[in-house]
Design an enzyme around this catalytic site. Structure first.
Site, PDB file in Angstrom:
ATOM      1  N   GLU A  78      63.891  36.408  28.760  1.00  0.00           N
ATOM      2  CA  GLU A  78      63.112  37.522  29.314  1.00  0.00           C
ATOM      3  C   GLU A  78      63.946  38.148  30.416  1.00  0.00           C
ATOM      4  O   GLU A  78      64.501  37.435  31.253  1.00  0.00           O
ATOM      5  CB  GLU A  78      61.774  37.044  29.903  1.00  0.00           C
ATOM      6  CG  GLU A  78      60.821  36.509  28.866  1.00  0.00           C
ATOM      7  CD  GLU A  78      59.538  35.921  29.460  1.00  0.00           C
ATOM      8  OE1 GLU A  78      59.143  36.302  30.574  1.00  0.00           O
ATOM      9  OE2 GLU A  78      58.939  35.059  28.789  1.00  0.00           O
TER      10      GLU A  78
ATOM     11  N   GLU B 101      57.288  28.381  29.207  1.00  0.00           N
ATOM     12  CA  GLU B 101      56.693  28.024  30.503  1.00  0.00           C
ATOM     13  C   GLU B 101      55.823  26.772  30.445  1.00  0.00           C
ATOM     14  O   GLU B 101      54.648  26.808  30.788  1.00  0.00           O
ATOM     15  CB  GLU B 101      55.878  29.207  31.034  1.00  0.00           C
ATOM     16  CG  GLU B 101      56.720  30.362  31.530  1.00  0.00           C
ATOM     17  CD  GLU B 101      57.452  30.088  32.839  1.00  0.00           C
ATOM     18  OE1 GLU B 101      57.288  28.983  33.399  1.00  0.00           O
ATOM     19  OE2 GLU B 101      58.202  30.965  33.284  1.00  0.00           O
TER      20      GLU B 101
HETATM   21  C1  IPT Z   1      57.054  35.069  32.293  1.00  0.00           C
HETATM   22  C2  IPT Z   1      56.264  34.711  31.082  1.00  0.00           C
HETATM   23  O1  IPT Z   1      57.009  33.922  30.216  1.00  0.00           O
HETATM   24  C3  IPT Z   1      55.735  35.884  30.350  1.00  0.00           C
HETATM   25  O2  IPT Z   1      54.748  35.454  29.466  1.00  0.00           O
HETATM   26  C4  IPT Z   1      55.188  36.899  31.300  1.00  0.00           C
HETATM   27  O3  IPT Z   1      54.150  36.340  32.032  1.00  0.00           O
HETATM   28  C5  IPT Z   1      56.257  37.315  32.229  1.00  0.00           C
HETATM   29  O4  IPT Z   1      56.728  36.223  32.952  1.00  0.00           O
HETATM   30  C6  IPT Z   1      55.781  38.319  33.243  1.00  0.00           C
HETATM   31  O5  IPT Z   1      55.137  39.392  32.684  1.00  0.00           O
HETATM   32  S1  IPT Z   1      56.756  33.739  33.391  1.00  0.00           S
HETATM   33  C7  IPT Z   1      56.980  34.252  35.045  1.00  0.00           C
HETATM   34  C8  IPT Z   1      56.408  33.172  35.940  1.00  0.00           C
HETATM   35  C9  IPT Z   1      58.401  34.451  35.361  1.00  0.00           C
END
Ligand code: IPT
Length: 988
Positions: free
Chosen positions: A518, A448
């Protein structure tokens, strides 16, 4: 040491200088110096200053090293943990940080062992956030940023064996570097990994770079240095390789220095004698390759010799022979396309914040392995070094991620030349540290941080330095999953809708493997549609898996009384996810912060004490190495769904569950299947003519003790239905039913009569996805029942009522018919078109106290929901009522069981009630009303009711993952219109 202005480390205000990443820090390397080192862990004198340049006056207290001061009840410490996801905790723009800047000064005496005289002495600080300044006896030694990697300093000139010195480590919390350490977790301050001293001969191994291919090629590049500068003539290196069975087993090899490499160096006039480079080389016959399924590790000892043959230095490594390649749009390990069943993992602990022991990390990995995971993304920074040793040993693929996240100022920083050095520094230091781990299969540039020239610079460094591994960066992939010109070899989006992934794979335009960095956000009661994801991934060439977000719920154990973190001493204060009275799992906002991101920090597949959430069982089943399918009534098809190994490590037992009979078991002989192979096996049971609906389960366990599981550990339980349920005839009418003046059922075992429920305590997904807001706006949380009519019809009673919400009225009919031993209830609810997506349509009632055991035939035994039921086989289950509920950190809908055909709720003397449902339904039995859960923000606020709150749902909305990512699929929504359901209540 009190004159700060004259101290060059302070005078330059390095915390405001992104260009300065270190001063006098030694280059990162992969030589493990932990063995034989002199530990400086323990209690240090400690002072917390209000700013880095404040005078170090006043009284000292003490603080544990490693440890963050934010988690320790250090006298005078007012700096507590703080949770913010994206937003920075201060308003200053990069590279600035606030003047009020907590700064920890750690000091202790150090006695260097006398036998270190004449040796080169190095101080290693495992990790400190975010700027580390080192002094010895008041003299500046060095500085370092990059909070998740070790910093080493040569202290030979300032430490003398036999004479105690004072080592001071000053840790500045906020800096220019904080802007690129803006990850989604708690902000802390302190030293998070061990501090140690080690000594080497002046002639030493500065680095060792091991490359070991699946073909058995081993190449070890050694970098040799001498503290005096020029290398003494005649040095050489040797190596010894032990096969996986150990030094005494067969297959060991002696490695000799590669003469061709020496010759090439000698002939190359760019290479001076000062540059101490040597290569060891060997080809290992019949090599045993490393994969996450078969983590075969060879032992390697590299020795550096002086001209007379004596050993000046030695370095131990574990070597895994494996290849990682991308061919077309497939990521291959040793030539095989693998599935990536990954999870994102932070270094986290509920008592220490970020300091994790080897035992803690082993427990994490053992648990993940037992639940079918094979990959870890070290979100979002290089994890503790021991994690990689364990991943090599237990068998995990690792995406190793650099400590770069500039989320709040991502766009400004990605192209800011002031941060260029920091980007390259962080990525290159990670690669230099972790390059020898077979588990690391992909490098990641961070998280990010938008995408800019600073990323390309770091990518260029990695591609040159380590051409053996792919590189990924989500921010680069964002520019186009197929774009060949970006710093990502993998399309690694986050939270991409499944249909987009499938469409991309089918588009003909895909150029790179698609592995989500993710997906399936695990906040609260979540991970709906995981099974749908895996069905699509396994069926679609080009899709290879992803990394669930995330492993931990980062709840910090907090004393409710004083609002402080409990710290290291709190081990006995929680069990099975539940905290002792007076304590709770703190999340954002619980430490007095006004600006915070609440429970978004609790989004893992395990609770803060590593108690597994129900999704883990679902995952275990989806990752099953052995699959089972029915085959035209003639037999069963078993298939080996692994990539690299046979079934010899597994044992099986057949289990036949009959709806109207018991459970039969029989030993299972697993066929000898190579990966991808299938075999047809006969049905292990003669199916009894009676018994009704019948399910066959293969209970698969480990056949032998493994490093991560004792023999008998469950691995999976694939299931097939052998016979469907016969439609049940209507029970004979008998007796009479009683309703009160309001048309409510009167029953001796019910304290609250069956009424309509359209509400569930919103899950985090319901809240953050906006559904709960709509439900509240519609008034579904406060339905008002109005009786329309009660009619005696034959032996039964028909009750018509209306449930008024703000936005519409739901007409509801209950027909109560007396049957042998109880009452049959036929219900119908008509949802107006406006209510096009509600949480549930069903019945709720409450029982008398004392009915504390639930037994059911249906899916279980763990919690399951319509879009998260894949890991819950159908069978006969029994669970005490108090154990049905999952204590998600923020109380919410919990405890559901999917596909339930019938159940009993009983007292120890076997009295109680029995419910039979017209078809498999979602139910829940808990101690809480939906409104109890809705009103509470932490578990310590909940007061369990003595009786049971029972929900029987005609329809229940899927869970989805809308707290961050896609909602559930339309097929799991509860539609408006007419819903009908029936059930029978009997007294036991
Ligand atoms: C994404 C992040 O990479 C992770 O650290 C965590 O924040 C997750 O989301 C949510 O729990 S970033 C998000 C803006 C998609």
């Amino acid at each position: 040491m009190n004159d700060h202005v004259s101290d060059p480390l302070l005078a330059l205000s390095p915390w405001r200088s992104p260009e300065v990443t270190s001063w006098r820090r030694l280059p990162m390397n992969a030589v493990d110096r932990r063995a034989g080192a002199h530990s400086l862990d323990g209690d240090w004198r400690f002072r917390l200053l209000p700013a880095p340049d404040a005078p170090v006056g006043g009284d000292w207290s003490s603080a544990a090293v490693p440890g963050v001061w934010t988690m320790q009840n250090v006298q005078g410490t007012v700096d507590l943990p703080r949770y913010l996801n994206i937003r920075m905790p201060f308003p200053e723009f990069p590279p600035l940080s606030p003047d009020a800047n907590p700064t920890g000064v750690y000091e202790r005496e150090v006695d260097v062992p006398a036998d270190w005289a004449g040796r080169r002495i190095v101080l290693q600080v495992g990790a400190a956030e975010s700027v580390l300044l080192v002094h010895v006896d008041g003299r500046p030694v060095g500085l370092s940023k990059d909070s998740r990697l070790a910093a080493e300093f040569d202290v030979s000139d300032v430490l003398s064996p036999g004479r105690p010195s004072v080592v001071r480590l000053t840790v500045v919390k906020w800096s220019d570097a904080s802007h690129i350490e803006d990850q989604d977790h708690w902000w802390h301050g302190g030293i998070t990994r061990s501090v140690l001293l080690y000594a080497t001969d002046p002639l030493y191994l500065a680095d060792v770079d091991v490359r070991a291919s699946a073909e058995g090629e081993l190449r070890v590049d050694c970098r040799v240095r001498d503290a005096g500068g020029a290398l003494p003539a005649g040095w050489y290196v040797t190596g010894e390789l032990d096969a996986p069975d150990g030094p005494d087993g067969p297959g060991g090899l002696t490695l000799a220095q590669d003469a061709e490499f020496d010759l090439a160096n000698a002939e190359d006039d760019r290479v001076s004698a000062f540059l101490g480079e040597a290569r060891l080389h060997a080809r290992v016959p019949e090599v045993r390759t490393w994969t996450a399924e078969t983590p075969e590790l060879y032992g390697l000892t590299v020795r550096l010799h002086r001209a007379d043959g004596s050993v000046a230095d030695a370095s131990r490594h574990r070597v895994g022979f494996r290849d990682v390649t991308i061919v077309g749009r497939d990521l291959l390990v040793n030539g095989e396309r693998i599935f990536v069943r990954g999870v994102n993992r932070h270094d986290f602990h509920p008592l220490t914040g970020r300091t994790v022991s080897v035992e803690d990390m082993r427990a994490d990995l053992v648990l993940l392995k037992r639940f079918g995971f094979n990959a870890i993304r070290t979100a979002h920074y290089p994890n503790d070094p021991a994690l990689y040793d364990l991943a090599d040993e237990i068998g995990f693929y690792v995406v190793d991620e650099a400590d770069i996240e500039s989320h709040d100022h991502a766009h400004e920083i990605a192209d800011d030349p002031r941060y260029l050095n920091a980007f390259v520094d962080r990525v290159s230091r990670m690669v230099l540290r972790d390059k020898n781990h077979p588990s690391v299969i992909v490098w990641s540039l961070g998280n990010e941080s938008d995408y800019g020239a600073n990323h390309d610079a770091a990518a260029g460094w990695v591609r040159r330095h380590d051409p053996t591994r792919p590189l990924q960066y989500e921010g680069a992939a964002k520019r186009g999953w197929a774009d060949p010109h970006v710093a990502s070899d993998i399309a690694c989006p986050m939270y991409a809708p499944l249909e987009d992934c499938v469409a991309h794979a089918l588009s003909g335009l895909q150029t790179k493997p698609l592995i989500q960095c993710e997906y399936s956000h695990a906040m609260g009661n979540s991970n709906g549609t995981l099974a749908d994801h895996w069905a699509a991934i396994e069926a679609t060439p080009g899709l290879q898996g992803g990394f669930i977000w995330e492993f931990w719920d980062h709840g910090i154990l907090q004393s409710v009384n004083d609002g402080r973190p409990v710290g290291r001493g709190g081990a006995g204060l929680y069990d099975n996810g539940v905290t002792a009275p007076g304590y709770r799992w703190a999340y954002g906002g619980d430490f007095g912060e006004t600006d915070h991101d609440g429970a978004f920090i609790a989004d893992g597949v395990v609770l803060p004490d590593r108690t597994v959430k129900p999704v883990m069982y679902e995952h275990r089943e989806l990752a099953a190495p052995l699959r089972l399918r029915g085959f035209r009534h003639e037999g069963l098809v078993l298939s080996n769904h692994q990539h690299f190994r046979g079934l010899e490590w597994l044992a099986g037992e057949w289990e036949l569950s009959l709806a109207h009979g018991g459970t039969l078991t029989a030993a299972a002989d697993l066929p000898d299947l190579r990966p991808g192979e299938t075999a047809v096996v006969p049905l292990p049971f003669e199916l009894p003519a009676d018994g009704g609906e019948a399910w066959l389960t293969l209970r698969v366990t480990t056949a032998e003790d493994l490093p991560w599981a004792p023999r008998g550990t469950p691995v999976c339980a694939p299931q097939v239905r052998l016979r469907a349920a016969e439609p049940a005839g209507a029970p004979a009418v008998s007796g009479r039913v009683e309703t009160d003046a309001e048309g409510l059922l009167v029953h001796p075992l019910l304290t609250s009569s069956p009424t309509l429920s359209l509400w569930r305590a919103p899950t985090d997904n319901d809240e953050l996805g906006g559904m709960a807001l709509r439900w509240r706006t519609w008034g579904l949380d406060s339905l008002v029942r109005k009786l329309v009519s009660v009619r005696q019809e034959g032996d039964g009673v028909t009750v018509l009522s209306e449930y008024a919400a703000t936005a519409g009225v739901v007409r509801h009919r209950q027909v109560f018919t007396p049957v042998e031993g109880g009452v049959r209830v036929d219900e119908q609810a008509e949802l107006p078109e406006e209510f096009d997506d509600v949480a549930r349509v069903g019945t709720v009632f409450e029982t008398v106290a004392g009915l504390d055991l639930l037994e059911w035939f249906g899916q279980g035994p763990w919690e399951s929901y319509p879009d998260r039921s894949g890991g819950a086989p159908v069978g006969h289950h029994r669970v005490p009522v108090d154990e049905l509920f999952t204590p998600y950190l923020r109380p919410q809908e919990s405890g559901g069981r999917h596909g339930v055909r019938r159940f009993t709720l009983s007292a120890p003397d076997a009295t109680g009630l029995a419910v039979t449902l017209d078809e498999p339904r979602q139910i829940s039995v808990t101690r809480y009303r939906a409104e109890d859960l809705t009103a509470a923000s932490h578990h310590d606020e909940l007061v369990p009711r003595a009786g049971c709150v029972v929900h029987l749902d005609a329809a229940h909305r899927g869970l989805g993952t809308a707290s961050c990512g896609p909602d559930t699929f339309p097929s799991y929504l509860v539609a408006p219109g007419v819903h009908r359901w029936s059930w029978t209540l009997r007294v036991l």
